[in-house]
Scaffold this motif. Structure first.
Motif, short mmCIF file in Angstrom:
data_model
loop_
_atom_site.label_atom_id
_atom_site.label_comp_id
_atom_site.label_asym_id
_atom_site.label_seq_id
_atom_site.Cartn_x
_atom_site.Cartn_y
_atom_site.Cartn_z
N ALA A 123 -3.68 -8.35 50.55
CA ALA A 123 -3.95 -10.07 50.25
C ALA A 123 -5.25 -10.52 51.21
O ALA A 123 -5.54 -11.68 50.98
N VAL A 124 -5.72 -9.68 52.08
CA VAL A 124 -6.77 -10.19 53.06
C VAL A 124 -7.98 -10.22 52.17
O VAL A 124 -8.57 -9.49 51.72
N LEU A 125 -8.66 -11.50 52.44
CA LEU A 125 -10.13 -11.81 51.83
C LEU A 125 -11.01 -11.36 52.67
O LEU A 125 -10.88 -11.32 54.02
N GLU B 172 -8.80 -19.47 55.85
CA GLU B 172 -10.02 -19.65 55.44
C GLU B 172 -11.05 -19.92 56.19
O GLU B 172 -11.27 -20.90 56.92
N GLN C 45 -10.43 -14.47 57.82
CA GLN C 45 -9.72 -14.64 56.53
C GLN C 45 -8.35 -13.98 56.47
O GLN C 45 -8.27 -12.83 57.05
N THR D 174 -2.72 -19.05 53.62
CA THR D 174 -4.13 -18.65 53.67
C THR D 174 -4.76 -19.20 54.58
O THR D 174 -4.96 -20.16 55.12
N GLN E 209 -4.48 -13.80 53.97
CA GLN E 209 -3.56 -14.24 53.00
C GLN E 209 -2.20 -13.46 53.12
O GLN E 209 -2.13 -12.27 53.39
N ARG F 146 1.09 -23.16 51.09
CA ARG F 146 1.50 -23.40 49.92
C ARG F 146 2.60 -24.45 50.14
O ARG F 146 3.50 -24.55 50.83
N ARG G 35 -3.95 -23.11 55.04
CA ARG G 35 -3.26 -23.61 54.04
C ARG G 35 -2.19 -23.02 53.97
O ARG G 35 -1.78 -21.65 54.02
N ASN H 225 0.44 -16.46 46.97
CA ASN H 225 0.06 -16.44 48.54
C ASN H 225 0.88 -17.62 48.87
O ASN H 225 1.02 -18.83 48.32
N GLU I 230 1.23 -12.71 50.93
CA GLU I 230 1.78 -12.79 49.83
C GLU I 230 3.26 -12.85 49.91
O GLU I 230 4.01 -12.11 50.77
#
Length: 638
Positions: free
Chosen positions: A553-555, A7, A23, A5, A25, A63, A61, A2, A27
């Motif tokens: 990648a999606v929460l 959240e 949410q 992100t 993400q 990385r 977030r 990821n 990648e």
């Protein structure tokens, strides 16, 4: 892995959140298309990722070590910097030093000792920062994109400005590239070039676009922003269309059933005195909860519902050109040897690289310019409406209402008299938004306003110059339908390949030498008949038809666990069964109110009464939303 992100991110401007605890993400290696209607908050989401905005709640977030490059939607106004300086600005300190060194080197006076000392200090600092390797990278990027380092940004066309800004975003070798409407102002060869560059880019891409051909070529996943909620649709654009249609059908089915049950519960609570004395207070509390939940639910914005105002029929012959030629310099004609006949009802598309003379050709066909050689014969009874891609017809200081009305209170469209506010409502402008200054409207809203103004006057010849810029897909599709159904003549300049294919019956290609060639059909038909751009490579960028194997990648949005299917309590079963009657009653009342609001005489009342009636309608809509949300929850639990 990821890269970024989101959240539980909340961002709220006005009564409804733009992002409602979402949410997301992204990648490495993904190419994600962010879709949504105009004004939903797509550009705002991109600003959150680049830290230009802070969320009201939740966490964004990135990385550690991830580099983000961004291509903005709006082009800079009157930027006098040269291309080298713009690209170098991707490296704040080093780039500024390199740009200063570049400028001083060109203006250096060997006899000026102060300039020599200043140049030496800058050179020393660049060497300390190891900036010469960045200088080499900047020059290699400019060369790769075929950009003159010395050309000023303000002297370039919109397409070339975008190319410079893309070089600025790419030179820092980002891990994630953010693109906001990247195909705006680009001609078709530039779009093909952009597709090729992005397909060869090793990083991740998150892009906002309504160019359907571009989305099909690029996207490996679709993320949609709808009513404050982000939803991921794995797969390519075709898969998204298929899944989205099924989801909307399911939503409508659930809503209809929920509305009926909710209406039943409201009917129960409105029973007579005896019933109220003996009613179940738990059921009453449950209904109150239903109302509150329904109030929080957001309905999908209605679809635009405009039409084209037909004027009297033009003569059968619209325009005829015989060996026509035009040029400001006789030695270099912009248009030459033009032989063309347009008949009433023809729908023609003009394609060609920027600067090949498309606008000049249109002005010749409209009679605004006279040929320097040959003849152009104009037809009779021509009523022309012109859509300007630069939106020059709109006064930015006036409200949307004033821009459209021009002193009128009512508009006559196809024999029907409509109040100006009601007419703007067909273009998705609420009364409050209609009274907003045009300068603060989004690009899509300004495009819709210009369409509203264009279609408010009768016409039998429509000339549209890049009408698709900034329009969302649903409005694009409605515009296509209206143009296809229009009985008059359409002259369309567009770089949207799918839009051309869906509207035009023939294509005029300008190759840059002044020659205009006519082809039957749209863009794909032109390609099939051997059409090519002069500087185009023989092989076009490969279009991927399937996504990579990476999982979506999606929460999911965090929610409390719902009871397992089939475990609905007796009380909830009763609640579920009692809702439709209330929904039905609310729908009946809302329909009555909508008929009242749509009456042209409605807005003749005093301002306070109008606002009160509109507020009451909004309250009914919110009540219905609450009931619908509760019904959907109980239905899913059953």
């Amino acid at each position: 892995m990821n890269l970024v992100t989101l959240e539980n991110v909340l961002l709220q401007w006005g009564p409804h959140p733009l992002l409602d605890h979402v949410q997301l993400q992204i990648e490495a290696g993904e190419r994600v298309c962010l879709l949504g209607r105009n004004g939903e908050g797509k550009s705002t989401l991109l600003k959150l990722l680049t830290d230009e905005l802070k969320p009201d709640d939740g966490v964004v977030r990135v990385r550690e070590g991830v580099r983000i490059g961004r291509l903005p939607q709006n082009l800079p106004a009157d930027d006098t910097r040269n291309a080298y300086t713009v690209v170098a600005s991707a490296f704040p300190e080093t780039g500024e030093l390199l740009a200063r060194f570049e400028a001083l080197s060109h203006s250096l006076d060997a006899g000026d000792s102060e300039q020599m000392r200043q140049l030496a200090r800058i050179q020393e600092r660049i060497e300390t920062l190891e900036g010469w390797s960045l200088d080499q990278r900047i020059r290699q990027t400019l060369e790769r994109y075929d950009i003159d380092p010395e050309v000023r940004l303000c002297d370039l066309s919109g397409g070339w400005q975008r190319r410079v800004l893309l070089a600025q975003a790419m030179v820092a070798q980002p891990d994630l590239l953010l693109l906001d409407e990247p195909t705006n102002h680009l001609d078709v060869p530039a779009i093909a070039w952009l597709e090729k560059e992005l397909l060869s880019f090793g990083g991740a891409v998150l892009f906002v676009s309504h160019d359907r051909a571009f989305i099909r070529a690029m996207a490996t996943r679709i993320v949609e922003l709808d009513r404050g909620v982000l939803k991921s649709w794995p797969g390519n654009y075709e898969r998204y269309l298929e899944l989205k249609e099924k989801a909307l059908e399911e939503e409508e089915r659930h809503n209809a059933e929920f509305d009926r049950k909710l209406a039943q519960e409201e009917a129960w609570i409105r029973q007579g005195i005896k019933a109220r004395r003996t009613r179940n207070m738990g059921r009453v509390r449950a209904l109150q909860a239903l109302r509150e939940e329904r109030k929080q639910r957001r309905e999908r914005t209605g679809r635009a519902a405009f039409g084209v105002e037909d004027a009297r029929k033009s003569g059968k012959l619209v325009v005829e050109a015989v060996n026509a030629e035009f040029g400001f310099d006789p030695a270099k004609p912009i248009i030459r040897d033009l032989n063309l006949t347009l008949i009433r009802g023809d729908k023609i598309g003009l394609i060609g690289e920027n600067g090949t003379g498309k606008t000049t050709l249109v002005r010749l066909l409209l009679g605004d310019l006279q040929p320097t050689n040959g003849t152009i014969r104009l037809g009779t009874q021509r009523d022309v409406a012109y859509f300007d891609q630069l939106r020059a017809e709109l006064d930015p200081e006036k409200t949307a209402l004033d821009n459209l009305s021009e002193g009128r209170e009512f508009i006559e469209v196809n024999g029907h008299r409509k109040h100006v506010l009601g007419y703007l409502g067909d273009f998705l402008f609420t009364p409050e938004r209609a009274r907003t200054p045009t300068r603060v409207l989004s690009g899509g809203e300004r495009a819709r306003l210009l369409l509203a103004k264009l279609f408010s006057n009768p016409a039998n010849i429509l000339v549209l110059d890049e009408p698709t810029n900034d329009l969302d897909v649903e409005t694009l599709e409605l515009l296509e339908e209206q143009l296809v159904a229009f009985s008059g003549t359409v002259i369309l300049i567009s770089h949207d390949r799918e839009f051309l294919d869906n509207v035009v019956t023939s294509t005029l290609f300008l190759d840059g030498t002044g020659v205009v060639r006519e082809y039957v059909g749209g863009y794909v038909d032109w390609r099939r008949q051997g059409g090519r751009f002069p500087r185009e490579e023989v092989r076009e960028p490969r279009v991927e038809s399937s996504p990579p194997a990476a999982k979506p990648a999606v929460l999911p949005v965090e929610r409390k666990a719902a009871p397992k299917a089939g475990k609905l309590s007796y009380k909830l079963k009763l609640e579920l069964e009692s809702l439709p009657a209330e929904i039905e009653a609310l729908e009946t009342e809302m329909e009555r109110r909508r008929v009242e609001v749509n009456d042209p005489d409605f807005y003749q009342q005093d301002h306070e009464t109008v606002n009160q009636r509109l507020a009451e309608l909004t309250d009914l809509e919110q009540r219905l939303e609450t009931l619908m949300a509760r019904w959907m929850e109980l239905e899913e639990m059953s």
